[in-house]
Design an enzyme around this catalytic site. Structure first.
Site, short mmCIF file in Angstrom:
data_model
loop_
_atom_site.label_atom_id
_atom_site.label_comp_id
_atom_site.label_asym_id
_atom_site.label_seq_id
_atom_site.Cartn_x
_atom_site.Cartn_y
_atom_site.Cartn_z
N ASP A 13 -5.89 20.96 -5.71
CA ASP A 13 -6.73 20.34 -6.75
C ASP A 13 -5.97 20.06 -8.05
OD1 ASP A 13 -8.85 20.56 -4.99
OD2 ASP A 13 -9.42 22.54 -5.73
N GLY A 15 -4.89 17.30 -8.99
CA GLY A 15 -5.09 15.92 -9.46
C GLY A 15 -4.23 14.96 -8.64
N LYS A 16 -3.91 15.38 -7.41
CA LYS A 16 -3.05 14.55 -6.54
C LYS A 16 -3.68 13.19 -6.29
CE LYS A 16 -3.25 17.73 -3.36
NZ LYS A 16 -3.98 18.78 -4.08
N LYS A 18 -5.68 11.36 -8.05
CA LYS A 18 -5.54 10.43 -9.18
C LYS A 18 -4.11 9.88 -9.25
CE LYS A 18 -4.67 9.58 -13.74
NZ LYS A 18 -4.86 9.58 -15.17
N ASN A 38 -10.65 19.58 4.65
CA ASN A 38 -10.68 20.64 3.62
C ASN A 38 -10.23 20.06 2.28
OD1 ASN A 38 -8.09 20.30 4.70
ND2 ASN A 38 -7.54 22.46 4.61
N GLY A 40 -10.08 17.48 -0.87
CA GLY A 40 -11.02 16.64 -1.63
C GLY A 40 -10.23 16.02 -2.76
N HIS A 41 -9.91 14.74 -2.65
CA HIS A 41 -9.09 14.06 -3.65
C HIS A 41 -9.96 13.09 -4.42
CE1 HIS A 41 -5.28 14.95 -1.05
NE2 HIS A 41 -5.90 16.03 -1.45
N THR A 129 -12.82 26.62 3.40
CA THR A 129 -13.80 25.55 3.18
C THR A 129 -14.79 25.45 4.36
OG1 THR A 129 -12.35 23.95 4.24
CG2 THR A 129 -12.12 24.19 1.85
N ARG A 143 -1.37 25.30 22.05
CA ARG A 143 -1.25 24.20 23.01
C ARG A 143 -2.50 24.02 23.86
NH1 ARG A 143 3.90 27.12 24.90
NH2 ARG A 143 2.44 28.72 24.22
N GLN A 223 -3.82 19.98 -0.32
CA GLN A 223 -3.71 21.38 -0.76
C GLN A 223 -2.51 21.52 -1.71
OE1 GLN A 223 -4.19 20.99 3.01
NE2 GLN A 223 -6.26 20.72 2.29
N GLY A 300 -17.89 22.18 -3.98
CA GLY A 300 -18.67 22.33 -5.21
C GLY A 300 -18.53 23.71 -5.85
N ARG A 303 -14.11 26.55 -9.63
CA ARG A 303 -12.73 26.97 -9.38
C ARG A 303 -12.38 28.15 -10.28
NH1 ARG A 303 -11.04 20.73 -9.70
NH2 ARG A 303 -11.44 20.15 -7.54
P1 GDP Z 1 -6.70 16.85 -5.81
O1 GDP Z 1 -7.33 17.59 -4.70
O2 GDP Z 1 -5.34 17.36 -6.15
O3 GDP Z 1 -6.70 15.36 -5.60
O4 GDP Z 1 -7.58 17.13 -7.11
P2 GDP Z 1 -9.20 17.12 -7.18
O5 GDP Z 1 -9.67 15.73 -7.11
O6 GDP Z 1 -9.77 18.09 -6.23
O7 GDP Z 1 -9.41 17.76 -8.61
C1 GDP Z 1 -8.81 17.23 -9.74
C2 GDP Z 1 -9.90 16.85 -10.73
O8 GDP Z 1 -9.31 16.55 -11.95
C3 GDP Z 1 -10.68 15.60 -10.33
O9 GDP Z 1 -11.99 15.72 -10.75
C4 GDP Z 1 -9.97 14.48 -11.10
O10 GDP Z 1 -10.81 13.38 -11.38
C5 GDP Z 1 -9.64 15.21 -12.35
N1 GDP Z 1 -8.47 14.73 -13.08
C6 GDP Z 1 -7.24 14.39 -12.64
N2 GDP Z 1 -6.41 14.19 -13.66
C7 GDP Z 1 -7.14 14.41 -14.78
C8 GDP Z 1 -6.83 14.42 -16.18
O11 GDP Z 1 -5.71 14.18 -16.60
N3 GDP Z 1 -7.85 14.73 -17.03
C9 GDP Z 1 -9.11 14.99 -16.61
N4 GDP Z 1 -10.06 15.25 -17.50
N5 GDP Z 1 -9.43 15.03 -15.31
C10 GDP Z 1 -8.45 14.75 -14.42
P1 IMO Z 2 -6.92 19.57 -2.01
O1 IMO Z 2 -6.15 18.67 -1.08
C1 IMO Z 2 -7.90 23.66 -3.11
C2 IMO Z 2 -8.23 26.57 0.12
C3 IMO Z 2 -9.58 27.18 0.42
C4 IMO Z 2 -9.16 28.55 0.88
C5 IMO Z 2 -7.89 28.27 1.65
C6 IMO Z 2 -8.09 28.14 3.15
O2 IMO Z 2 -8.20 19.01 -2.49
O3 IMO Z 2 -6.04 20.11 -3.08
P2 IMO Z 2 -9.13 26.25 4.68
O4 IMO Z 2 -10.50 25.64 4.70
O5 IMO Z 2 -8.04 25.26 4.44
O6 IMO Z 2 -8.86 27.11 5.87
O7 IMO Z 2 -9.15 27.25 3.42
O8 IMO Z 2 -7.38 27.05 1.16
N1 IMO Z 2 -8.16 25.09 0.16
C7 IMO Z 2 -8.05 24.33 -0.93
N2 IMO Z 2 -8.05 24.67 -2.24
N3 IMO Z 2 -7.72 22.38 -2.75
C8 IMO Z 2 -7.68 22.02 -1.44
O9 IMO Z 2 -7.37 20.78 -1.04
C9 IMO Z 2 -7.89 23.02 -0.46
N4 IMO Z 2 -7.96 23.01 0.88
C10 IMO Z 2 -8.11 24.29 1.25
O10 IMO Z 2 -10.38 27.21 -0.73
O11 IMO Z 2 -8.80 29.34 -0.23
MG MG Z 3 -9.07 18.68 -4.32
#
Ligand code: GDP
Ligand code: IMO
Ligand code: MG
Length: 422
Positions: A13, A15-16, A18, A38, A40-41, A129, A143, A223, A300, A303
């Protein structure tokens, strides 16, 4: 832009999504190589919010090809739902989406086993997740998994699925869980197979030809480094290689074809799920949650939040070979008086400048902080490096230096234009 691997340098999470969306402008192809839904980008295009789980975030730009690589585990019913959802939002998918024929499938018994194992672990649960990711990769390693290539051959698939359901229903019974109906699963998966069949191909050959043709490929990590099955805080990790090497094995593109690694990190740290988190700070978490920030994009869940951990990001630079860093969510720190950065850990009277391999040792580590003065002003309207307040620039330079990589992107908001290139 050449071939770039983009990975999360913390616990996911970062911010990948974005940053991928921003960098896709210069790419021809975007590839997911590991993980499943799992992930969520989140990407914002104007007021519209898109949360991508299996489809690469590059899909939001026209004339780009997106690939779901062999290293990904796919819940096909869920993927069809995601494709339909994106189409409702006006994103068309045709020849711009390719799905690897050798990607493994996630089934309802994987999800159910994921949930049951968590219950059995009690207070030692991972906090997954519950998308069935661990059990699906477990089948792959044992396998005994089924793949996309199986899903698109209806007769053979029906036969293979029958055996899998029979075997897994025995396991579910032992957990005291409800057995699955073969007929219902077959129906749902056959329908998903029909829908996905046009996208399924040999993506390894496709990517090799793309490399030879000089196309620019962006590898979208899911992740983060400390959720990596080998390099993360085991057992509180996910079940794939989230570090840069996973981009090669999960796509079939060899290491010598990779040109650079971008590590994405927040200007602070977050984690969802259980496991050690040395810089975790509940007061800081309340502060961010009260701003409406840091709620999981997939589940949801609020964090967990803490200060920037430069020991961790330095370790991430080492295992991923990070060349450049993208720091996101700088604006989250805009109103603070004092900002802390962890520069070492203290454990049993000893000072550590690396991340100990044993999660139970990491859990006992006390962070050693240095403090930075807050800049106390709005950064969200900054568009160039020099627009940032000097104290924010000092902070960013310091965390880049401690991380040991070149600072190349700074993000001050979720929108595309809130991105500063250095
Ligand atoms: P990811 O899984 O690495 O793609 O990140 P997520 O989407 O799960 O969580 C990152 C959150 O930060 C999202 O709600 C993005 O819209 C938000 N985000 C990313 N970069 C920025 C930033 O520079 N500022 C703010 N306010 N939000 C950001
Ligand atoms: P993105 O790509 C943050 C965490 C889960 C748990 C652990 C194992 O959005 O960054 P799993 O369901 O993979 O077996 O859960 O990994 N986890 C994440 N945490 N961002 C994610 O993906 C995640 N995908 C899994 O919360 O701690
Ligand atoms: Mg995410």
């Amino acid at each position: 832009m050449a071939n770039t691997i983009l990975i999360g340098a913390q616990w996911g999470d970062e911010g990948k999504g974005k940053i991928i969306d921003v960098l896709t402008e210069q790419a021809d192809i975007v590839v997911r190589t590991q993980g499943g839904n799992n992930a969520g980008h989140t990407v914002y295009l104007g007021p519209k919010k898109y949360v991508l789980h299996l489809v690469p975030s590059g899909i939001l730009r026209k004339r780009k090809t997106c690939v779901i690589g062999n290293g990904v585990v796919i819940d096909p019913v869920n993927l069809v739902g995601e494709i339909d959802g994106l189409e409702k939002l006006g994103i068309r998918m045709g020849s711009n989406l390719l799905i690897s024929e050798t990607a493994h499938l996630v089934f309802p018994y994987h999800r159910e086993l994921d949930a049951q194992r968590e219950v059995l672990k009690g207070k030692n649960k991972i906090g997954t997740t519950k998308r069935g990711i661990g059990p699906a990769y477990g089948d792959k390693a044992a396998r005994t998994g089924l793949r996309m290539i199986d899903l698109i051959k209806p007769d053979l698939f029906a036969e293979k699925l029958r055996a899998k359901i029979r075997e897994n229903n025995e396991i579910l019974k032992a957990f005291g869980a409800k057995p699955l109906s073969y007929k219902k699963v077959l129906e749902a998966y056959s329908e998903a197979g029909r829908r996905l069949q046009p996208f399924v191909s040999n993506t390894v050959v496709y990517l090799h030809q793309a490399c030879q043709a000089g196309k620019n490929i962006l590898f979208e990590g899911a992740q983060g480094t400390f959720l990596d099955i080998d390099h993360g805080t085991y057992p509180y990790v996910t079940s794939s290689n989230t570090t840069a090497g996973g981009a090669c094995t999960g796509s079939g593109v060899p290491p010598h074809r990779m040109d650079s690694v971008v590590g994405v990190m927040k200007a602070y740290t977050t984690r969802v799920g259980e496991g050690p988190f040395p810089t975790e700070n509940n007061e800081f978490a309340d502060f961010l949650h009260n701003l409406g920030r840091e709620f999981g994009a997939t589940t949801g869940r609020p964090r967990r939040c803490g200060w920037f951990d430069a020991v961790a990001t330095g370790h991430a630079t080492m295992v991923n070979g990070i060349d450049e860093i993208a720091v996101t969510n700088v604006d989250g720190l805009d109103t603070l008086d004092v900002i802390r950065v962890c520069v070492a850990y203290r454990h049993g009277g000893e000072r550590l400048d690396y991340v100990p391999a044993d999660a139970s040792v990491l859990a006992e580590c006390e962070p050693v902080y240095v403090e930075f003065p807050g800049w106390k002003c709005d950064t969200t309207k900054s568009r160039r490096w020099k627009d940032l307040p000097p104290k924010a620039r000092s902070y960013l330079n310091a965390i880049a230096e401690l991380t040991g990589a070149h600072l190349s992107i700074v993000s001050v908001g979720p929108a595309r234009e809130q991105t500063l290139f250095l």
